[in-house]
Scaffold this active site. Structure first.
Site, PDB file in Angstrom:
ATOM      1  CG  HIS A   1     -10.114  31.474  -0.291  1.00  0.00           C
ATOM      2  ND1 HIS A   1      -8.799  31.821  -0.440  1.00  0.00           N
ATOM      3  CD2 HIS A   1     -10.629  31.360  -1.538  1.00  0.00           C
ATOM      4  CE1 HIS A   1      -8.526  31.900  -1.741  1.00  0.00           C
ATOM      5  NE2 HIS A   1      -9.612  31.631  -2.422  1.00  0.00           N
TER       6      HIS A   1
ATOM      7  CD  GLU B   1      -7.910  30.820   2.819  1.00  0.00           C
ATOM      8  OE1 GLU B   1      -7.722  29.980   1.914  1.00  0.00           O
ATOM      9  OE2 GLU B   1      -7.542  32.000   2.717  1.00  0.00           O
TER      10      GLU B   1
ATOM     11  NE  ARG C   1      -9.586  27.829  -2.559  1.00  0.00           N
ATOM     12  CZ  ARG C   1      -8.447  28.402  -2.175  1.00  0.00           C
ATOM     13  NH1 ARG C   1      -8.081  28.358  -0.919  1.00  0.00           N
ATOM     14  NH2 ARG C   1      -7.669  29.029  -3.034  1.00  0.00           N
TER      15      ARG C   1
ATOM     16  CE1 TYR D   1      -2.291  33.292  -7.528  1.00  0.00           C
ATOM     17  CE2 TYR D   1      -4.220  34.386  -6.648  1.00  0.00           C
ATOM     18  CZ  TYR D   1      -2.976  33.823  -6.458  1.00  0.00           C
ATOM     19  OH  TYR D   1      -2.425  33.805  -5.199  1.00  0.00           O
TER      20      TYR D   1
ATOM     21  CG  ASN E   1      -8.126  35.597  -4.287  1.00  0.00           C
ATOM     22  OD1 ASN E   1      -8.459  36.778  -4.399  1.00  0.00           O
ATOM     23  ND2 ASN E   1      -6.931  35.232  -3.844  1.00  0.00           N
ATOM     24  NE  ARG E   2      -6.309  31.024  -8.101  1.00  0.00           N
ATOM     25  CZ  ARG E   2      -6.018  31.304  -6.830  1.00  0.00           C
ATOM     26  NH1 ARG E   2      -6.496  32.378  -6.251  1.00  0.00           N
ATOM     27  NH2 ARG E   2      -5.223  30.496  -6.141  1.00  0.00           N
TER      28      ARG E   2
ATOM     29  CD  GLU F   1      -2.168  32.736   1.781  1.00  0.00           C
ATOM     30  OE1 GLU F   1      -2.917  32.106   2.545  1.00  0.00           O
ATOM     31  OE2 GLU F   1      -2.491  33.081   0.636  1.00  0.00           O
TER      32      GLU F   1
END
Lengths: 313, 314
Positions: free
Chosen positions: B22, B25, B64, B165, B71-72, B179
């Site tokens: 993302h 981040e 993002r 996911y 990430n999906r 995270e």
């Protein structure tokens, strides 16, 4: 006696607007204005200024709307490929201005959030704007939940560029810390309470209250400091942990300000104490601002009274 | 002297560290970029460690994603999609990443991928586990938790029949999500970056010791297992009508019981949690999840045990 001049008289404020979503990802103002647009009992005129940015939850679509209210943009002819915000600025200027004219709104509030730890900050152009200074003083006296520092943002010689400059006078509320795209209950409540307090002031002013002269402390901008960068423009150091979240605290020569990804800390090299704000604001990376430098000063503000439209006895 | 039944696992030789999955981040973005210039601190004897920016266009724009959440999209359907002109940028990128670090579920895939993320939620330094029966990863998390103690290092298990996911890291044999929060999007905080850096250091140390042949006895860790996502209250137009209650804000991993406040409406009404048993909320008020219709995630505490492991020496 010398210095005890009679209060200055200004016209009552009949047209008051409140802008939310000037930056579309600063959520307190976005949601407050959306709420007031549904709940018609709100005393002022609320509006969402950057509609497309609000919809996409980004700061802006084409360019920063809050830097677009200069004569150059407002008087420009419409072109097909102009940024969305340039056209929007012209529309807002038509509705709430025109800037500098007698028809302009009397007052505009502009609601913002920052990722910096600025608490509830009141932002206006300079100490010379009498009515907003009185409003800030009233808020500081009556909204006691937190200290409300006054930040005077205009550098000498700079043309005003912000949305509230369309109205005759204005004030921006800057609440933080809040991440972009996040709505926090506590800041939402604080912004709402601040607005209520500011509108109380307007009501009192309009109904003839005399506001005596006072002295106040305010923070006045003196410059901006960029991140250290590599030759390719990428930042090479972060805000130092000892400076992070220390908005409005004194910063002295030799205090650490940056922490490189490797290597030694970088110290502040000025000759005197300054006060930083907007420390590590997300939106300012691209503006090349790691923090804003301010000086803390005391200002003497003359008294204020409503200029009654009926003839004086 | 071996007192337990030992699982012999292949040594972990090829490791990748992903940043910028993302693009806003920033801890992972700046760490990975730094390590690409100067990777001394992530090198370990006998290991190939590759720092890699996964979504460079999103990083450049500090957003993002460009077209869809990278990430999906590491599922079979997207990874096998025909590359036509109008394929989303992130799907094309996922195929490229799968080509270099995968292919997913194959022997050629990288042994281990750390994927570096930030959250606006107050989750601290969290490790994300994808598979509750992966002895190697559980042993690693056990090692990292001990190394960081007394600082807390929660483990979030995303194994779930329909809530799991298809992550970027899932192409590795051992996927590890890191995270760290709270940090606003588009901001890099020194304290948060430091936390992430320490997690990676201890993770790589573990791999190194494992490869050298150390035996890790059976261990048990407590994890938070995902059970449900909770959306914001919304009106007919889909707009949110309530915010996370101040009593829940920043309370990630803290027990939430029946009757506890969870939302506060714009009119000042409190909405409480209704449930028979204690849950542990996380991802409370994450910026990126407004559009995913997710105010927080409910988890339950579960204990996971890993068997005794030792590297198959070459």
């Amino acid at each position: 006696a010398a210095g005890m001049a009679a209060p200055r008289r200004l016209k009552p404020l009949h047209h008051v607007a409140v802008s939310g979503g000037t930056h579309g990802n600063e959520m307190s103002g976005v949601y407050l204005v959306k709420h007031w647009l549904r709940d018609r009992s709100f005393a002022a005129t609320p509006f969402l200024s950057n509609l497309r940015a609000v919809e996409k939850c980004v700061r802006y679509v084409g360019r920063d709307l809050n830097r677009t209210f200069t004569a150059e943009f407002l008087s420009s002819a419409e072109t097909e490929d102009e940024p969305y915000e340039v056209g929007r600025a012209r529309e807002i200027n038509q509705t709430y201005g025109p800037k500098g004219s007698a028809q302009a709104f009397d007052f505009m509030f502009d609601l913002h959030n920052t990722t910096a730890n600025m608490g509830t900050c009141l932002i206006m152009d300079s100490e010379e704007s009498l009515l907003p200074m009185h409003m800030c003083h009233y808020i500081q006296t009556h909204y006691t939940q937190s200290s409300c520092p006054i930040y005077l943002y205009k550098l000498p010689g700079e043309e005003s560029y912000s949305i509230d400059s369309v109205a005759k006078t204005g004030l921006a509320l800057e609440l933080g810390p809040q991440p972009q795209g996040v709505l926090k209950a506590n800041l939402f409540a604080e912004m709402r309470a601040l607005m209520a307090c500011a509108l109380d002031f307007i009501e009192l002013f309009n109904t003839g209250t005399v506001f005596p002269a006072f002295k106040t402390e305010a923070y006045k901008i003196t410059g901006r400091v960029d991140y250290p960068r590599y030759p390719d423009g990428e930042i090479s150091a972060m805000v130092h942990p000892k400076l992070q979240d220390k908005d409005f605290f004194p910063l002295n020569p030799e205090d650490p300000i940056f922490q490189p990804f490797s290597g030694e800390e970088i110290l502040y090299e000025g000759d005197s104490t300054i006060y930083p704000a907007f420390i590590n604001e997300a939106a300012y990376y691209e503006k090349k601002v790691a923090f804003v430098k301010m000086e803390k000063r005391t200002f003497s503000i003359p008294g204020l009274h409503t200029l009654s439209l009926s003839p004086s006895p | 002297m071996t007192s337990c039944f030992v699982i012999h696992e292949a040594p972990v030789r090829r490791v990748a560290i992903f940043g910028g999955t993302h693009g806003n981040e920033l801890s992972g973005v700046f760490l990975v970029k730094h390590w690409q210039e100067n990777g001394a601190e992530i090198q370990r004897t006998g290991l190939e460690v590759r720092p890699f920016i996964t979504n460079p266009r999103a990083v450049k724009k500090c957003t993002r994603y460009i077209d869809c959440d990278l990430n999906r999209v590491f599922d079979t359907a997207n990874l096998g999609r025909q590359t036509t002109e109008d394929i989303p940028y992130e799907v094309r990128r996922a195929q490229e990443i799968n080509h270099v670090f995968g292919p997913k579920d194959s022997d050629d895939a990288y042994d281990l991928i750390f994927d570096l993320h930030n959250t606006t939620s107050n989750m601290g330094g969290t490790l994300i586990l994808e598979n509750s029966r992966n002895n190697f990863t559980i042993q690693m998390f056990h090692y990292i938790k001990n190394a960081l103690a007394p600082e807390c290092c929660p483990v979030f298990l995303i194994e779930h029949p329909n809530l799991k996911y298809a992550t970027t890291r899932s192409i590795a044999k051992h996927p590890v999500g890191v995270e760290v929060g709270p940090q606003p999007q588009g901001v890099v905080r020194a304290d948060i970056l430091d936390k992430m850096r320490k997690i990676i250091k201890h993770g790589l140390d573990f791999v190194h010791i494992f490869n050298e042949g150390k035996e890790f006895p059976p261990c048990t860790i407590e994890v938070y297992k995902i059970i449900e996502k909770v959306d914001y209250p919304r009106n007919k137009n889909g707009e949110i009508t309530a915010v996370i209650h101040p009593c829940l804000q920043d309370q990630d991993w803290q027990p939430l019981n029946n009757g506890d406040p969870i939302f506060l409406t714009m009119d000042g009404e409190t909405i409480t949690y209704e449930g028979d048993s204690t849950v542990y909320p996380t991802f409370v008020n994450e910026a990126a999840y407004y559009e995913k219709k997710q105010a927080f995630v409910k988890t339950v505490k579960v204990k996971l045990t890993a068997k005794c492991i030792r590297s198959l020496l070459p």
